[in-house]
Write a protein that holds these residues in place. Structure first.
Motif: not given
Length: 442
Positions: A330-332, A311-315, A342-346, A318-322
């Motif tokens: 974040p929980e939303e 999560r810290p590396w991919m934040q 259908g969305i995968q972040v890794e 996630y900022d763009n997705l938010e």
């Protein structure tokens, strides 16, 4: 007259086959370099792989004779491991600390002293990716060079993916009237497929047009995929319009976007991926990945399961997705992503060995990829998939890469003449006025 090239460890870690790049000159590998390679050989990354590859190459050469006496490579080049000339007296007063870099310089200096006393003196040249090694070598009167054989850009001019052309007013009228124009009528020489053109009236500079070279590089045509907005994102400048054109074109399975921080590369890519995967159903999944390379000192091991560690590396993703999903907590976002499926972040760590069909794949921070890693990613792409490499060649966090030999630049230059790929360089920052000033001034 043949020169003697003394190679630093970082040259071999960057390119194991650098041994064969100096023909017809001779190559010397100091014993300290073997020690450094030995320390790297157990690493489970590309540096470890390259260290092991150098060891295999030298072991193969060893079958032909003693390496310390020199092995003939090709018609007139010799490669040898230097066990002598290691006396530290020549540099001991000036460089009292016996570091590996200083030991390498000492070997080169002793070789140079020997050559100056020879009847036919040969030039001794230190080759290193380390600027400080080159500086210290030259301070002792040696010639020092960077290893540039692995650069994919020769003249320091990175391909931008677009050109500005001044044309007659009749050319613009013909283009907009017919919605197409043969490339030869522009009288500007050959153009790469999928290159964008900013056409300006030669007599009236305020009159302009935006065009794109077609896939076969025979005609130019207007942009087909200009939209008001994609998932709430609207292009704010010409380069962003170019990026959206490439991202939405189903005939381009490879797109590369380069630009400074804040130019919208990642946000546009994710918005285009969501639109095509969720709204159009063109792809089954949106996969967003990035290399795990820290900025500054690494914070060490992280607690939790794989998702928690990443999560810290991919934040930044996630900022763009938010932003796109307009969430405040974040929980939303986690609930939305779990519901969509259908969305995968890794991290890119887990991509080797996979096959990725029917997916819209975004590789963020691609400038931190090596050429081998970029090749590994592109060879994972399956049928009906699209891959987007995003990054800033001027922001390299990898110790052995620069703007001209990283994986992103490598892909851009190798694919610029290929009909199924497109590239554009974004220039104007849209994150904020402060972010743009920081990118320009700092």
């Amino acid at each position: 007259m043949k020169n003697i090239y003394v190679l630093d460890t970082n040259v071999l870690l960057q390119d194991p086959y650098a041994l064969f790049s100096f023909k017809p000159h001779d190559v010397v590998i100091p014993a300290v370099v073997l020690e450094e390679l030995d320390a790297k050989k157990k690493n489970m990354d590309e540096l470890g792989k390259n260290a092991r590859e150098v060891a295999r190459i030298l072991d193969k050469l060893r079958e032909e004779g003693p390496l310390h006496k020199g092995i003939k490579v090709g018609s007139d080049c010799f490669v040898r491991v230097e066990l002598n000339h290691s006396s530290y007296k020549t540099v001991g007063v000036t460089l009292p600390d016996v570091t590996n870099d200083n030991r390498l310089i000492a070997v080169a200096l002793n070789l140079n002293v020997e050559q100056q006393a020879a009847e036919q003196a040969r030039k001794v040249i230190v080759v290193s990716k380390d600027a400080l090694v080159r500086i210290k070598s030259e301070a002792f009167g040696l010639t020092a060079e960077d290893f540039l054989y692995d650069r994919v850009v020769v003249n320091d001019e990175l391909y931008k993916g677009y050109r500005r052309l001044e044309v007659d007013g009749t050319v613009l009228e013909s283009f907009y009237g017919n919605q197409t124009l043969p490339v030869h009528e522009l009288k500007c020489g050959e153009l790469e497929p999928n290159t964008f053109l900013v056409l300006k009236n030669r007599l009236q500079p305020s009159v302009s047009g935006l065009a794109k070279v077609n896939h076969s590089a025979t005609h130019i045509e207007p942009l087909r995929y200009e939209r008001e907005h994609i998932w709430g994102v609207k292009p704010r400048n010409v380069q962003q319009k170019m990026a959206i054109e490439l991202l939405l074109d189903p005939q381009l399975p490879l797109v590369t976007l380069a630009g400074k921080a804040g130019t919208g590369k990642t946000l546009l890519s994710i918005a285009a991926g969501l639109y095509q995967a969720e709204d159009l159903g063109r792809y089954k999944k949106l996969l967003v990945a990035r290399p795990v390379v820290p900025l500054g000192k690494d914070i060490g091991y992280l607690p939790g399961e794989k998702e928690e560690k990443l999560r810290p590396w991919m934040q930044p993703i996630y900022d763009n997705l938010e932003y796109l999903f307009n969430t405040n907590k974040p929980e939303e976002l986690d609930h939305i992503l779990a519901g969509m499926g259908g969305i995968q972040v890794e991290a890119l760590t887990y991509i080797r060995g996979r096959s990725l069909p029917n997916q819209f794949i975004i590789i963020d921070e691609a400038q931190n990829l090596t050429k081998h890693e970029a090749k590994t990613i592109l060879t994972r792409v399956g049928e009906n998939s699209k891959v987007v490499l995003v990054g800033d060649p001027e922001q390299i966090d990898h110790p052995y890469l620069d703007a001209y030999n990283n994986g992103l630049t490598y892909v851009i230059e190798r694919f610029k003449n290929v009909s199924i790929s497109g590239h554009t360089a974004l220039e104007k920052g849209e994150r904020s006025a402060l972010a743009q000033l920081a990118a320009d001034l700092l």
